[in-house]
Design a protein around this motif. Structure first.
Motif, short mmCIF file in Angstrom:
data_model
loop_
_atom_site.label_atom_id
_atom_site.label_comp_id
_atom_site.label_asym_id
_atom_site.label_seq_id
_atom_site.Cartn_x
_atom_site.Cartn_y
_atom_site.Cartn_z
N UNK A 167 0.82 -1.20 0.00
CA UNK A 167 0.00 0.00 0.00
C UNK A 167 0.87 1.27 0.00
N UNK A 168 2.05 1.16 -0.57
CA UNK A 168 2.93 2.32 -0.59
C UNK A 168 2.31 3.49 -1.34
N UNK A 169 1.61 3.19 -2.44
CA UNK A 169 1.01 4.27 -3.23
C UNK A 169 -0.01 5.03 -2.41
N UNK A 170 -0.83 4.30 -1.65
CA UNK A 170 -1.84 4.95 -0.82
C UNK A 170 -1.19 5.79 0.27
N UNK A 171 -0.14 5.24 0.89
CA UNK A 171 0.57 5.98 1.94
C UNK A 171 1.20 7.24 1.36
N UNK A 172 1.77 7.12 0.19
CA UNK A 172 2.40 8.28 -0.43
C UNK A 172 1.39 9.39 -0.68
N UNK A 173 0.22 9.03 -1.21
CA UNK A 173 -0.80 10.04 -1.48
C UNK A 173 -1.32 10.64 -0.18
N UNK A 174 -1.45 9.81 0.85
CA UNK A 174 -1.91 10.31 2.15
C UNK A 174 -0.94 11.33 2.72
N UNK A 175 0.35 11.01 2.67
CA UNK A 175 1.35 11.92 3.22
C UNK A 175 1.40 13.22 2.44
N UNK A 176 1.31 13.12 1.13
CA UNK A 176 1.39 14.33 0.31
C UNK A 176 0.19 15.24 0.52
N UNK A 177 -0.95 14.64 0.86
CA UNK A 177 -2.15 15.46 1.02
C UNK A 177 -2.51 15.74 2.46
N UNK A 178 -1.64 15.32 3.38
CA UNK A 178 -2.03 15.36 4.79
C UNK A 178 -1.54 16.53 5.58
N UNK A 179 -0.84 17.49 5.00
CA UNK A 179 -0.36 18.59 5.81
C UNK A 179 0.30 19.68 4.99
N UNK A 180 0.77 20.70 5.70
CA UNK A 180 1.35 21.86 5.02
C UNK A 180 2.79 21.61 4.58
N UNK A 181 3.48 20.69 5.24
CA UNK A 181 4.87 20.44 4.89
C UNK A 181 4.98 19.60 3.62
N UNK A 182 5.94 19.91 2.74
CA UNK A 182 6.15 19.06 1.58
C UNK A 182 6.69 17.69 2.00
N UNK A 183 6.38 16.67 1.21
CA UNK A 183 6.81 15.31 1.50
C UNK A 183 7.73 14.84 0.38
N UNK A 184 8.88 14.29 0.76
CA UNK A 184 9.84 13.76 -0.20
C UNK A 184 9.98 12.25 0.04
N UNK A 185 9.66 11.50 -0.99
CA UNK A 185 9.64 10.04 -0.92
C UNK A 185 10.90 9.50 -1.57
N UNK A 186 11.68 8.71 -0.81
CA UNK A 186 12.95 8.19 -1.32
C UNK A 186 12.92 6.67 -1.32
N UNK A 187 13.03 6.06 -2.48
CA UNK A 187 13.07 4.61 -2.60
C UNK A 187 14.48 4.13 -2.27
N UNK A 188 14.60 3.31 -1.20
CA UNK A 188 15.92 2.87 -0.73
C UNK A 188 16.22 1.42 -1.07
N UNK A 189 15.33 0.75 -1.77
CA UNK A 189 15.58 -0.64 -2.13
C UNK A 189 16.83 -0.73 -3.01
#
Length: 202
Positions: free
Chosen positions: A1-23
């Motif tokens: 559910x990474x895609x859902x979490x990513x969208x939730x974080x991006x839409x959940x607050x005033x701070x920008x969210x940076x998603x880094x794939x570490x695999x």
């Protein structure tokens, strides 16, 4: 559910969210490159100058940093030092997903079970995605199976529901589960962490 979490974080607050794939990231320098990519910056020069530039950009604004599949980075002790440096910065909120605990450098929160409705929805989504099966008609049996047998655990749901390629009906899958139990999860159906138990724990 990474895609859902990513969208939730991006839409959940005033701070920008940076998603880094570490695999697959197993060196400090490679992680620095991924950080630069997340901020849309090309890093040039020596490794130390690239790191200085990346950290300078990161610390310039309050933000949320999400590090996905962080467990691969644990092979390099220098990565732990870098994460401590990032985490200590007052304006930086750092979240990470990992299949291994991060002793001494993070507060570890286990993956909790889903609520039943969400768990059933996840099962049906994976069931259809794995073999283009139609919706499962026997909803009461599915709900009981997900609740009592899979304990609403998202990884178990993903692994078992992926077997829709082998079982045309949910009743047949439940019979196979009763016969094989956790061995069913371990069958190598996929090469990604969501559909292969062997991949997800290595």
């Amino acid at each position: 559910c990474n895609a859902a979490l990513r969208e939730y974080l991006k839409g959940g607050g005033a701070k920008p969210v940076y998603w880094v794939a570490c695999e697959g990231v197993r060196r400090r320098g490679v992680l620095i490159e991924r950080l630069g990519q997340a901020w849309g910056v090309n890093l040039n020069g020596s490794e130390s100058s690239r790191e200085e530039l990346a950290l300078g950009i990161m610390f310039a604004e309050p933000a949320v940093l999400y590090l996905d599949n962080l467990e691969d980075t644990l092979e390099d002790p220098d990565v732990a030092k870098l994460l401590q440096l990032i985490g200590r910065h007052a304006s930086r909120h750092v979240l990470a997903s990992s299949r291994e605990e991060l002793p001494g450098i993070a507060w570890n929160a286990g993956l909790l079970p889903l609520d039943l409705d969400t768990a059933v929805e996840l099962f049906e989504t994976q069931w259809r995605a794995s073999s283009d099966r139609p919706e499962i008609p026997d909803k009461p049996a599915l709900r009981q199976f997900v609740d009592l047998e899979l304990s609403c655990h998202p990884l178990s749901i993903r692994l078992v529901a992926s077997h829709s390629t082998d079982y045309a009906e949910i009743s047949r899958l439940i019979q196979a589960w009763k016969l094989h139990r956790n061995r069913l999860e371990a069958l190598p159906l996929g090469q990604d962490r969501l559909t292969s138990l062997e991949v997800s724990v290595t």
